[in-house]
Design a protein around this motif. Structure first.
Motif, PDB file in Angstrom:
ATOM      1  N   GLY A  82      53.016  54.956  44.702  1.00 31.90           N
ATOM      2  CA  GLY A  82      53.144  54.583  46.112  1.00 31.90           C
ATOM      3  C   GLY A  82      52.791  53.123  46.264  1.00 31.90           C
ATOM      4  O   GLY A  82      52.162  52.521  45.384  1.00 31.90           O
ATOM      5  N   GLU A  83      53.211  52.534  47.367  1.00 30.82           N
ATOM      6  CA  GLU A  83      52.890  51.136  47.621  1.00 30.82           C
ATOM      7  C   GLU A  83      51.381  50.960  47.786  1.00 30.82           C
ATOM      8  O   GLU A  83      50.652  51.926  48.042  1.00 30.82           O
ATOM      9  CB  GLU A  83      53.602  50.648  48.885  1.00 30.82           C
ATOM     10  N   ASN A  84      50.909  49.717  47.655  1.00 30.45           N
ATOM     11  CA  ASN A  84      49.503  49.439  47.950  1.00 30.45           C
ATOM     12  C   ASN A  84      49.216  49.855  49.383  1.00 30.45           C
ATOM     13  O   ASN A  84      49.971  49.540  50.302  1.00 30.45           O
ATOM     14  CB  ASN A  84      49.202  47.950  47.785  1.00 30.45           C
ATOM     15  N   ASP A  98      61.600  56.766  48.021  1.00 32.87           N
ATOM     16  CA  ASP A  98      60.481  57.550  48.566  1.00 32.87           C
ATOM     17  C   ASP A  98      59.266  56.661  48.825  1.00 32.87           C
ATOM     18  O   ASP A  98      58.540  56.837  49.806  1.00 32.87           O
ATOM     19  CB  ASP A  98      60.081  58.663  47.592  1.00 32.87           C
ATOM     20  N   MET A  99      59.024  55.707  47.931  1.00 30.63           N
ATOM     21  CA  MET A  99      57.854  54.838  48.056  1.00 30.63           C
ATOM     22  C   MET A  99      57.928  53.927  49.275  1.00 30.63           C
ATOM     23  O   MET A  99      56.954  53.744  49.994  1.00 30.63           O
ATOM     24  CB  MET A  99      57.690  53.978  46.798  1.00 30.63           C
ATOM     25  N   VAL A 100      59.092  53.319  49.485  1.00 36.05           N
ATOM     26  CA  VAL A 100      59.204  52.293  50.524  1.00 36.05           C
ATOM     27  C   VAL A 100      59.920  52.777  51.775  1.00 36.05           C
ATOM     28  O   VAL A 100      59.968  52.073  52.793  1.00 36.05           O
ATOM     29  CB  VAL A 100      59.901  51.023  49.979  1.00 36.05           C
ATOM     30  N   VAL A 144      54.975  61.099  44.782  1.00 38.67           N
ATOM     31  CA  VAL A 144      55.116  59.833  45.498  1.00 38.67           C
ATOM     32  C   VAL A 144      54.403  59.935  46.844  1.00 38.67           C
ATOM     33  O   VAL A 144      54.582  60.911  47.583  1.00 38.67           O
ATOM     34  CB  VAL A 144      56.599  59.484  45.726  1.00 38.67           C
ATOM     35  N   MET A 145      53.566  58.915  47.142  1.00 38.99           N
ATOM     36  CA  MET A 145      52.872  58.842  48.429  1.00 38.99           C
ATOM     37  C   MET A 145      53.399  57.663  49.238  1.00 38.99           C
ATOM     38  O   MET A 145      53.749  56.624  48.682  1.00 38.99           O
ATOM     39  CB  MET A 145      51.364  58.689  48.219  1.00 38.99           C
ATOM     40  N   ARG A 146      53.448  57.850  50.547  1.00 35.98           N
ATOM     41  CA  ARG A 146      53.813  56.765  51.457  1.00 35.98           C
ATOM     42  C   ARG A 146      53.050  56.942  52.760  1.00 35.98           C
ATOM     43  O   ARG A 146      53.086  58.020  53.366  1.00 35.98           O
ATOM     44  CB  ARG A 146      55.319  56.755  51.736  1.00 35.98           C
ATOM     45  N   TYR A 152      47.769  59.694  36.577  1.00 35.91           N
ATOM     46  CA  TYR A 152      48.153  58.362  36.114  1.00 35.91           C
ATOM     47  C   TYR A 152      48.723  57.565  37.291  1.00 35.91           C
ATOM     48  O   TYR A 152      49.824  57.830  37.769  1.00 35.91           O
ATOM     49  CB  TYR A 152      49.198  58.509  35.006  1.00 35.91           C
ATOM     50  N   ILE A 153      47.925  56.585  37.768  1.00 30.67           N
ATOM     51  CA  ILE A 153      48.364  55.737  38.885  1.00 30.67           C
ATOM     52  C   ILE A 153      48.920  54.447  38.302  1.00 30.67           C
ATOM     53  O   ILE A 153      48.236  53.751  37.548  1.00 30.67           O
ATOM     54  CB  ILE A 153      47.184  55.421  39.835  1.00 30.67           C
ATOM     55  N   SER A 154      50.174  54.138  38.621  1.00 27.21           N
ATOM     56  CA  SER A 154      50.780  52.934  38.065  1.00 27.21           C
ATOM     57  C   SER A 154      51.885  52.426  38.976  1.00 27.21           C
ATOM     58  O   SER A 154      52.493  53.189  39.724  1.00 27.21           O
ATOM     59  CB  SER A 154      51.371  53.231  36.685  1.00 27.21           C
TER      60      SER A 154
END
Length: 492
Positions: free
Chosen positions: A35-37, A234-236, A211-213, A194-196
């Motif tokens: 996911g994005e910062n 999904d991320m953005v 995926v988180m958003r 695993y976060i990357s």
């Protein structure tokens, strides 16, 4: 063993960071969290390991509702968290850092240094590392410090290991060793979260990806059944297009020329960068890239060599001298060198430009506020306000604050050391676009990066170093990873 997190919610005041997140991981599985910062990934893991308490939802371990009172409690129950930012004591040795609060003692109650050194070497050797365990950890590179954090996790005999950007500061060889270790532990039933932000790693090491958003778990996929563009969308929340914007550089005169620079860890380095150019610096860890830039900026001492800026030789004996001459430096380690973490975003951004707001010795607060607001909007810094402390932001937003500081200072030569380390895909593209905008305004950029696709896509020319020596300079157009790596490993 299985971990399940259901409907996890967390707010800080009115800011809803997590809004009903679902996530699970099983023994012997590598489950990626992307996911994005600011998407809430680290907050979710901090809740799992007891660093934060959830507002709602449940955590189930093998079907039984569980909560941990602290990270140490979670570790005692087999869950280890390797954070992105290292928690080391720089004035202590490697072995003392590794055994802090886990000291081995003799039957007389004394420190068993011999046994601790033996075990420290053993766990580091598992990662293919021959780091001297007696040296001060503060003298090591960021990459070596990261290897020590991973070794510390292996020492706990963890059943689950959470890794937050574990390869961000590692070389390709160190990453390969890490992945080999993960596969070996996975075969023994150890599970990984695993976060990357490195998309290519998903298909190399991970079994599933969630995926988180914006504080929500959007989707979970098997890595064998999902493509990159689906994850990015999904991320953005939108199609992002190509990662790397096209470059159409128009070189001006030579902005900075370095002649025969020699320092403690590099020898006889020469190069020049033009106005409007991005000059990439590539090489493996220990090649001397960062050390060259630190000496150029006046942080470390040059033994010999000349620096010619806009046609005139200059003596850059300190960072303040470099700033006065219009040189900015985004350092590799933003936490300790790029930011004053406990000060506000406004103070951090305005720091190099503060003299420009003085009127009769008094700061023009209105002008400063407008200046900072403009830069935060331009670099899309996500924060509640300019008054929050820098440490409260996600890694990607902290990086944008450091960039805003140097953009605002009017730097004509900008050194970027690992500019997108630990930054999400959306923020990366924003940084690349900003780099293009700066070069369009005739700023000269020197970019040090361990990310080969980034070097090849964003550089106009690439300077390659190997063990403190220059191996050559190549035109980035048409260059391949193989060509760069051949030079980076000492080939001709």
């Amino acid at each position: 063993m299985q971990i399940e997190m259901k409907g996890i919610a967390k707010a800080f005041g009115s800011n809803k960071v997590l809004q009903g997140v679902n996530f699970d991981v099983k023994s012997g599985e590598v489950h990626a969290l992307m996911g994005e910062n600011g998407a809430g990934k680290s907050t979710l893991m901090n809740i799992l390991t007891g660093l934060l308490q959830k507002d709602a939802g449940s955590i189930l371990i093998d079907g039984k509702e569980t909560s941990y009172s602290s990270a140490l409690d979670a570790e005692h129950h087999g869950i280890s968290f390797i954070h992105q930012e290292m928690n080391n004591f720089p004035q202590m040795s490697v072995v003392d850092n590794m055994f802090l609060n886990k000291e081995i003692k003799t039957k007389f109650g004394l420190m068993n240094q011999k046994e601790m050194k033996k075990q420290a070497k053993h766990y580091l050797e598992q990662l293919g590392s021959n780091i001297n365990v007696d040296q001060l950890i503060g003298n090591l590179t960021v990459g070596n410090q990261q290897m020590i954090e991973i070794a510390k996790s292996l020492m706990t005999d963890a059943k689950f290991i959470i890794m937050d950007e574990p390869t961000a500061a590692l070389t390709e060889n160190e990453t390969a060793i890490l992945f080999k270790t993960i596969r070996e532990l996975k075969s023994k039933g150890v599970g990984f979260i695993y976060i990357s932000h490195r998309m290519e790693e998903l298909w190399q090491i991970c079994d599933r990806v969630t995926v988180m958003r914006d504080g929500v778990s959007v989707n979970t996929y098997s890595t064998t059944e999902v493509k990159e563009d689906r994850i990015v969308k999904d991320m953005v929340g939108r199609d992002i297009g190509d990662y790397y914007p096209a470059r159409n550089p128009k070189f001006g005169p030579v902005a900075l020329k370095a002649e025969h620079l020699t320092g403690a860890k590099f020898n006889d380095i020469s190069f020049e960068v033009h106005e409007g150019e991005i000059l990439g610096f590539s090489g493996l860890m220990g090649a001397g890239r960062t050390e060259t830039m630190r000496a150029l900026f006046g942080i470390d001492k040059l033994k010999s060599g000349k620096i010619i800026l806009h046609g005139e030789e200059v003596k850059l004996s300190s960072p303040s001298e470099s700033i006065k001459h219009g040189i900015g430096f985004l350092t590799e380690d933003r936490k300790t060198e790029g930011l004053v973490l406990d000060q506000s975003l406004e103070d951090n951004i305005a720091l190099p430009s503060i003299d420009g707001f003085r009127k009769g010795g008094i700061i023009d607060k209105k002008a400063e506020d407008e200046f900072v607001d403009m830069l935060m909007k331009r670099l899309t810094v996500k924060a509640q306000s300019a008054n929050v402390p820098a440490r409260s932001l996600s890694g990607g937003n902290q990086q944008k604050v450091v960039l805003a500081k140097w953009v605002g200072s009017g730097s004509r030569v900008l050194i970027l050391d690992e500019p997108t380390r630990g930054v999400d895909v959306g923020a990366k593209k924003e940084i690349y676009k900003l780099m293009n905008q700066l070069t369009d305004r005739n700023v000269a950029i020197i970019m040090v990066s361990s990310d080969l696709p980034e070097v090849l896509s964003m550089s106009d020319r690439i300077k390659v170093l190997y063990e403190g020596k220059e191996m050559g300079i190549i035109d980035a157009k048409g260059a391949t990873q193989e060509q760069v790596m051949k030079l980076a490993t000492g080939g001709k």
